[in-house]
Scaffold this motif. Sequence first.
Motif, PDB file in Angstrom:
ATOM      1  N   VAL A   1       0.851  -1.195   0.000  1.00 37.41           N
ATOM      2  CA  VAL A   1       0.000   0.000   0.000  1.00 37.41           C
ATOM      3  C   VAL A   1       0.886   1.244   0.000  1.00 37.41           C
ATOM      4  O   VAL A   1       1.862   1.319   0.754  1.00 37.41           O
ATOM      5  N   GLN A   2       0.568   2.182  -0.863  1.00 33.11           N
ATOM      6  CA  GLN A   2       1.113   3.525  -0.811  1.00 33.11           C
ATOM      7  C   GLN A   2      -0.068   4.498  -0.877  1.00 33.11           C
ATOM      8  O   GLN A   2      -1.159   4.126  -1.306  1.00 33.11           O
ATOM      9  N   VAL A   3       0.164   5.734  -0.468  1.00 34.66           N
ATOM     10  CA  VAL A   3      -0.914   6.721  -0.403  1.00 34.66           C
ATOM     11  C   VAL A   3      -0.433   8.017  -1.053  1.00 34.66           C
ATOM     12  O   VAL A   3       0.733   8.396  -0.904  1.00 34.66           O
ATOM     13  N   ASP A   4      -1.322   8.666  -1.791  1.00 29.47           N
ATOM     14  CA  ASP A   4      -1.016   9.945  -2.426  1.00 29.47           C
ATOM     15  C   ASP A   4      -1.919  11.034  -1.847  1.00 29.47           C
ATOM     16  O   ASP A   4      -3.099  10.800  -1.578  1.00 29.47           O
ATOM     17  N   VAL A   5      -1.352  12.221  -1.666  1.00 33.38           N
ATOM     18  CA  VAL A   5      -2.139  13.396  -1.274  1.00 33.38           C
ATOM     19  C   VAL A   5      -2.726  14.010  -2.539  1.00 33.38           C
ATOM     20  O   VAL A   5      -1.999  14.317  -3.485  1.00 33.38           O
ATOM     21  N   VAL A   6      -4.042  14.149  -2.579  1.00 32.59           N
ATOM     22  CA  VAL A   6      -4.734  14.670  -3.758  1.00 32.59           C
ATOM     23  C   VAL A   6      -5.759  15.711  -3.303  1.00 32.59           C
ATOM     24  O   VAL A   6      -5.975  15.914  -2.117  1.00 32.59           O
ATOM     25  N   TYR A   7      -6.392  16.359  -4.270  1.00 33.34           N
ATOM     26  CA  TYR A   7      -7.438  17.308  -3.912  1.00 33.34           C
ATOM     27  C   TYR A   7      -8.830  16.821  -4.281  1.00 33.34           C
ATOM     28  O   TYR A   7      -9.825  17.429  -3.897  1.00 33.34           O
ATOM     29  N   GLU A   8      -8.922  15.707  -5.034  1.00 34.51           N
ATOM     30  CA  GLU A   8     -10.222  15.111  -5.341  1.00 34.51           C
ATOM     31  C   GLU A   8     -10.136  13.603  -5.129  1.00 34.51           C
ATOM     32  O   GLU A   8      -9.949  12.841  -6.067  1.00 34.51           O
ATOM     33  N   PRO A   9     -10.220  13.140  -3.890  1.00 38.43           N
ATOM     34  CA  PRO A   9     -10.088  11.707  -3.626  1.00 38.43           C
ATOM     35  C   PRO A   9     -11.260  10.920  -4.186  1.00 38.43           C
ATOM     36  O   PRO A   9     -12.413  11.336  -4.065  1.00 38.43           O
ATOM     37  N   ALA A  10     -10.942   9.769  -4.810  1.00 40.85           N
ATOM     38  CA  ALA A  10     -11.989   8.941  -5.409  1.00 40.85           C
ATOM     39  C   ALA A  10     -12.516   7.886  -4.449  1.00 40.85           C
ATOM     40  O   ALA A  10     -13.586   7.336  -4.673  1.00 40.85           O
TER      41      ALA A  10
END
Length: 755
Positions: free
Chosen positions: A246-255
């Motif tokens: 598992v990796q995680v990304d910081v986004v502004y529109e999470p799906a």
Amino acid sequence: MKRTMKRLQAAVTEPDQLPPESSDPLSFAEIRDLLCAALCARARADACCCIVDVYPASVVYQIDGDEALYQCSYSIDAAEAVTLGEPAAVEREVAYVPIQAACELLAASDSQGQKWQVKVIEFGPDRNGAIYWDQAALVAALDKFEGAKVFALNDSQHQDPKTARRFGKSPRELVGALTGPTSDATGIYANLIIMPSAAWLSTDLLACASNNIPYVYGLSVDVNAATKQVVVAGKQYTAPETVRGVQVDVVYEPAAGGRFLQQLKAAVDPNNKEMNMKNRLLAALRVRRPDMAATVNEATVTEEQLLDLLAAVPTADAAGADTLRQMQLLASRALVRETLTGSGLPEPVQAKLRTQYDGQIVEEATLQAAVKAEKEMVDQLNASGAVRGIGEARVVRESSDKLQAAMDGLLQVAALPGMSDVRPFTSLRAAYTELTGDTEVRGYAEPGQRLQAAFDSSTFSYVLGNALYRRMINDYRETTDFGLSRIISNVRNAKDFRPLQAIRIQYFGDLPDVTPETDDYTDLGTVTDEKVEYSLNQKGGIITITRKMIINDDITAVNRIISRLPRAARRTKAKRAWGKFINNDTYKGDSTAIFTAGHNNLGAAAYSITTSVAARSAIAKQTEPGSGERLYLRPVTLAIPTDLWDTCVQVNQTRGVPGSQNLGNSMFQYFGINNENIIEVPFMTDVNDWLMFADPKDVEMLEVAYLNGQQEPEMFVADNPQIGQFFVADKLQYKIRDEYEFEVMDYRGAYKAVV
């Protein structure tokens, strides 16, 4: 002590290599070990010393298990030599303060916003309608979320995911990591620790919190997992089956619902004992006695040792006594909170005890006795029947799951875990009636007709579709692949229908001689490549279940329909792959036919020992593109029409040359002791042509690409009945879809005889 021992060992083994004295300050453990050795030596050679407390200039100890306590001053010079003062008998008087309370009073909060509580992912379908985040699979992999790296990708990586995968994620985009993952019925939660290098993220989040606006950032998971296809409410999704990472990304529109929940401060986190106790007690010690804190090795010191150090801080003045009183009250509140949280008592009982001990200094033994008494009372109430279900959580199977399991059993599909005891429907009509309430199979709901809870008129088509799809996939996996596994060298995942490019890199020649003393290494030059481009192909159709089949209860017809479909899908796929070689398609690397004289892989003679040897030699003599050196490939598969089976088996199983002087057969059992490597290809209509292939692991031959990695056909409800109507034109229709394409990557591993 460890450093002293190392120096002593070095002095014995390598007297000329004595390491210099370390200038690093001694740790708490090293000071304790030096003092213990010195005290034992002063008492007597065989004495056993027990260190009770260590202070910056004095030590409290016992000798040989004697209950008497002694205190003496000490000093340690740069060479780690210990000088002891005169011992004096002392008595121990300690005001014990629970660690968490001291920390809550004295430790500073996380004012820099480096720790946040987050929701990593929500269970269920994502907002894009493509992925179904399966709760069981994610909870089973909860440990994979511990320590998962969190990135903030740059624009180019977001815009071109292929580039991001090819080169990986840069450490410069690493902003933090997850700790303490947990789960509930809705999703996965964790604490996000933000790295100092990503102070911009902390600043932005703090700005959102201070201005009382929703957090502008969210989280998107990047899961490495084996996947499966699931149908939920009639819609096909890709779902994780076995999560590998598992990796995680910081986004502004999470799906997938990943979002920041709240900032975590040092004074708030009762579940994190590491933060609440040891780390906060260290903070308290730094505030009260910075000189004492400087002597502590933070990596090895225990909570008990820190507590003793804090308790030894003088409290003779009124301010100090008041501080200690506050610490004790805070300790009691923390003790009550933590004890009740883990007690399993009903919330009303916990609230009662919290009120009872509010504002009091309570000892742990007293509190534990009160908890025990309340538990006994609850048990008695349970036994008498006055109270039911206190502290109990039960998981029950939904009626929808049972109905789906009953439909699966009707179509002879293996039961899902936990559903093996559900009795299958006895007939197709019984299933229809149970799901719709339409006992006369009219095809519509009567006004006021009662339907199953949480079901509507389209439910029957979806439940039947789920069962049909699972039956189709089971049969598909058991159907022969028509020999495709022997010629496919690469399987890839296509994200869309745009052209795919496959690059075949050419080879280097021999490495030249090198004399490093006089010459530089020779530049080997740049290798060239060949590009092959192709696009996905779509296959599909409609199958129909009619109202008449349900009225006639014709489950046999339904089974026949679904059992024929997997073979048709397999055959269609295999025919498209084999057709590349049977039809001698164009090899796009050089825009000529796959089999040509120029490729040295085309023959014209019927199959025999002589021609099979010639084909074997031709494959072995194929050369590396770029270097011109021979590849020395070995053919492992002979593909033939059914008409050539007898001839090819005779050549493979005869030791001598059939019909001539017995000089021996060099191809004897070349394609298997039991002819297992002779493959009949039903799509070869010319009765004399034959094909020979090398091992696809040794040379690229045929590549297949699947849309979104979906290697098996999919099934969907083709029409969506309106409310109150169970059929459209007296039939239910299901759409079958298969999206893939094959392309030849190299001609060197294949040989064909066109007779």
